[in-house]
Design a protein around this motif. Structure first.
Motif, PDB file in Angstrom:
ATOM      1  N   GLU A 122       0.840  -1.192   0.000  1.00 49.88           N
ATOM      2  CA  GLU A 122       0.000   0.000   0.000  1.00 49.88           C
ATOM      3  C   GLU A 122       0.881   1.250   0.000  1.00 49.88           C
ATOM      4  O   GLU A 122       1.920   1.302   0.657  1.00 49.88           O
ATOM      5  N   VAL A 123       0.456   2.276  -0.727  1.00 48.37           N
ATOM      6  CA  VAL A 123       1.192   3.531  -0.766  1.00 48.37           C
ATOM      7  C   VAL A 123       0.867   4.300   0.510  1.00 48.37           C
ATOM      8  O   VAL A 123      -0.284   4.636   0.768  1.00 48.37           O
ATOM      9  N   LYS A 124       1.908   4.579   1.308  1.00 48.93           N
ATOM     10  CA  LYS A 124       1.691   5.236   2.599  1.00 48.93           C
ATOM     11  C   LYS A 124       2.045   6.716   2.571  1.00 48.93           C
ATOM     12  O   LYS A 124       1.641   7.454   3.457  1.00 48.93           O
ATOM     13  N   ASN A 125       2.756   7.155   1.558  1.00 48.69           N
ATOM     14  CA  ASN A 125       3.152   8.558   1.463  1.00 48.69           C
ATOM     15  C   ASN A 125       1.907   9.406   1.171  1.00 48.69           C
ATOM     16  O   ASN A 125       1.197   9.177   0.188  1.00 48.69           O
ATOM     17  N   VAL A 126       1.662  10.397   2.016  1.00 44.45           N
ATOM     18  CA  VAL A 126       0.457  11.222   1.897  1.00 44.45           C
ATOM     19  C   VAL A 126       0.482  12.031   0.604  1.00 44.45           C
ATOM     20  O   VAL A 126      -0.550  12.169  -0.070  1.00 44.45           O
TER      21      VAL A 126
ATOM     22  N   PHE B 250      -1.704  12.914  -4.741  1.00 46.77           N
ATOM     23  CA  PHE B 250      -1.407  13.088  -6.161  1.00 46.77           C
ATOM     24  C   PHE B 250      -2.181  12.074  -6.997  1.00 46.77           C
ATOM     25  O   PHE B 250      -2.812  12.429  -7.998  1.00 46.77           O
ATOM     26  N   LEU B 251      -2.160  10.828  -6.598  1.00 48.73           N
ATOM     27  CA  LEU B 251      -2.866   9.777  -7.340  1.00 48.73           C
ATOM     28  C   LEU B 251      -4.382   9.941  -7.265  1.00 48.73           C
ATOM     29  O   LEU B 251      -5.101   9.486  -8.149  1.00 48.73           O
ATOM     30  N   THR B 252      -4.865  10.600  -6.228  1.00 48.39           N
ATOM     31  CA  THR B 252      -6.303  10.841  -6.111  1.00 48.39           C
ATOM     32  C   THR B 252      -6.775  11.839  -7.170  1.00 48.39           C
ATOM     33  O   THR B 252      -7.851  11.679  -7.738  1.00 48.39           O
ATOM     34  N   TYR B 253      -5.947  12.857  -7.443  1.00 49.29           N
ATOM     35  CA  TYR B 253      -6.366  13.919  -8.355  1.00 49.29           C
ATOM     36  C   TYR B 253      -5.970  13.684  -9.812  1.00 49.29           C
ATOM     37  O   TYR B 253      -6.425  14.421 -10.689  1.00 49.29           O
ATOM     38  N   VAL B 254      -5.161  12.695 -10.102  1.00 50.11           N
ATOM     39  CA  VAL B 254      -4.733  12.434 -11.482  1.00 50.11           C
ATOM     40  C   VAL B 254      -5.911  12.161 -12.417  1.00 50.11           C
ATOM     41  O   VAL B 254      -5.967  12.734 -13.508  1.00 50.11           O
ATOM     42  N   PRO B 255      -6.873  11.321 -12.053  1.00 50.37           N
ATOM     43  CA  PRO B 255      -7.985  11.089 -12.993  1.00 50.37           C
ATOM     44  C   PRO B 255      -8.757  12.354 -13.351  1.00 50.37           C
ATOM     45  O   PRO B 255      -9.143  12.539 -14.506  1.00 50.37           O
ATOM     46  N   TYR B 256      -8.963  13.252 -12.384  1.00 49.23           N
ATOM     47  CA  TYR B 256      -9.685  14.486 -12.665  1.00 49.23           C
ATOM     48  C   TYR B 256      -8.881  15.394 -13.593  1.00 49.23           C
ATOM     49  O   TYR B 256      -9.425  16.029 -14.494  1.00 49.23           O
ATOM     50  N   ALA B 257      -7.580  15.456 -13.375  1.00 50.11           N
ATOM     51  CA  ALA B 257      -6.725  16.291 -14.221  1.00 50.11           C
ATOM     52  C   ALA B 257      -6.670  15.761 -15.647  1.00 50.11           C
ATOM     53  O   ALA B 257      -6.750  16.527 -16.616  1.00 50.11           O
TER      54      ALA B 257
END
Length: 106
Positions: free
Chosen positions: A31-35, A40-47
């Motif tokens: 699991e990616v633990k770096n906040v 960043f990965l959360t907002y990539v699809p919207y961008a």
């Protein structure tokens, strides 16, 4: 286009597409633990969606003014938390009305 060349292009495209999707699964086992990376990965699809959609919006009509009018109406309705159908119909209606006004004025 030559059929053999077409299938070579198709194989290269399929390989690149597969690698882009497979490499993250191979490299990131846990699991990616770096906040920062998680946000960043959360907002990539919207961008990416915005980057793909915005040029299509601007060039969807024959006039820049009607496209901008439709975009403004869509943004206002979206920020007012209206539904997707309401936003799409409102933006289309605004672009249509502005385009018709341009035709009668000019």
């Amino acid at each position: 286009m030559d059929t053999v060349l077409f299938f070579i292009y198709l194989a290269v495209m399929a390989g690149v597409t597969y690698l882009i999707r497979a490499i993250p699964f191979v490299l990131c086992k846990g699991e990616v633990k770096n906040v920062f990376i998680r946000s960043f990965l959360t907002y990539v699809p919207y961008a990416v969606l915005g980057a793909m959609t915005f040029p299509a919006i601007i060039f969807s009509t024959n006039g820049l003014v009607s496209a901008i009018a439709g975009t403004i109406v869509a943004l206002v309705l979206a920020f007012a938390k209206k539904g997707l159908l309401t936003v799409a119909v409102g933006a289309s209606a605004a672009a249509f009305i502005v385009k018709m006004a341009e035709m009668f004025i000019i």
